[in-house]
Design an enzyme around this catalytic site. Structure first.
Site, mmCIF file in Angstrom:
data_model
loop_
_atom_site.group_PDB
_atom_site.id
_atom_site.type_symbol
_atom_site.label_atom_id
_atom_site.label_comp_id
_atom_site.label_asym_id
_atom_site.label_seq_id
_atom_site.Cartn_x
_atom_site.Cartn_y
_atom_site.Cartn_z
ATOM 1 N N HIS A 30 -10.676 -1.789 -4.337
ATOM 2 C CA HIS A 30 -9.402 -1.114 -4.573
ATOM 3 C C HIS A 30 -8.623 -0.944 -3.265
ATOM 4 O O HIS A 30 -7.407 -1.149 -3.223
ATOM 5 C CB HIS A 30 -9.669 0.252 -5.231
ATOM 6 N N PHE A 90 6.516 1.132 8.360
ATOM 7 C CA PHE A 90 5.172 1.219 7.795
ATOM 8 C C PHE A 90 4.340 2.210 8.608
ATOM 9 O O PHE A 90 3.781 1.861 9.643
ATOM 10 C CB PHE A 90 4.532 -0.175 7.804
#
Length: 162
Positions: free
Chosen positions: A97, A122
């Protein structure tokens, strides 16, 4: 990247322009709140320190790092902003994940910037564990939020000078 040789909060090697003329958005993930809250404080305080007024900072919270993409897109669709800072933290778990989320978030944030022709920064930590995240959220490696704010100011100035 934070290492023993580079602190995320050290900008002694560069000139940071005044942030006074610019408007910024900050989108922060609520997931891993201890870390993201520290990232937010670092980013907000750095913007203020470099001349950005409180009224020129719009902050919103989203559920997790994946939702930073939609949060940044909606901010740029509805606000006159010079740059958006995205702040989140994804910590490696036992499944893949982590890889899917990190990849999707990085690509999604890049695409939002391209779509709106605005800097979307970011400021997402992708760490192996909680300790590494805290080390980069005001700990021994500085604060990624500081770095994201300085990057946003520099990119806003760069964009306005084109």
């Amino acid at each position: 990247m934070a290492t023993n040789l580079k602190n995320l909060s050290d900008f002694s090697h560069t000139t940071v322009p005044s942030g006074k003329p610019y408007k910024f958005g900050i989108v922060v993930a609520a997931w891993n709140a201890e870390v993201t809250g520290a990232l937010y404080r670092g980013a907000y305080d750095s913007l203020i320190k470099h001349g950005v007024t409180e009224e020129n900072i719009t902050s919103v919270e989203v559920a997790g790092s994946f939702e930073l993409i939609a949060g940044a897109d909606l901010m740029l669709s509805n606000k006159e902003l010079d740059a958006v800072i995205t702040l989140g933290c994804v910590i490696q778990g036992e499944t893949r994940h982590f890889d899917f989320i990190c990849n999707a978030v990085a690509n999604g944030i890049a695409n939002v910037g391209i779509k709106h022709t605005k800097p979307v920064i970011f400021g997402v930590l992708t760490t192996d564990n909680q300790e590494q995240a805290l080390d980069r959220a005001g700990g021994k490696h500085g604060n990624k939020g500081d770095e994201a704010a300085i990057t946003a100011i520099k990119m806003a100035a760069f964009t306005s000078n084109l």
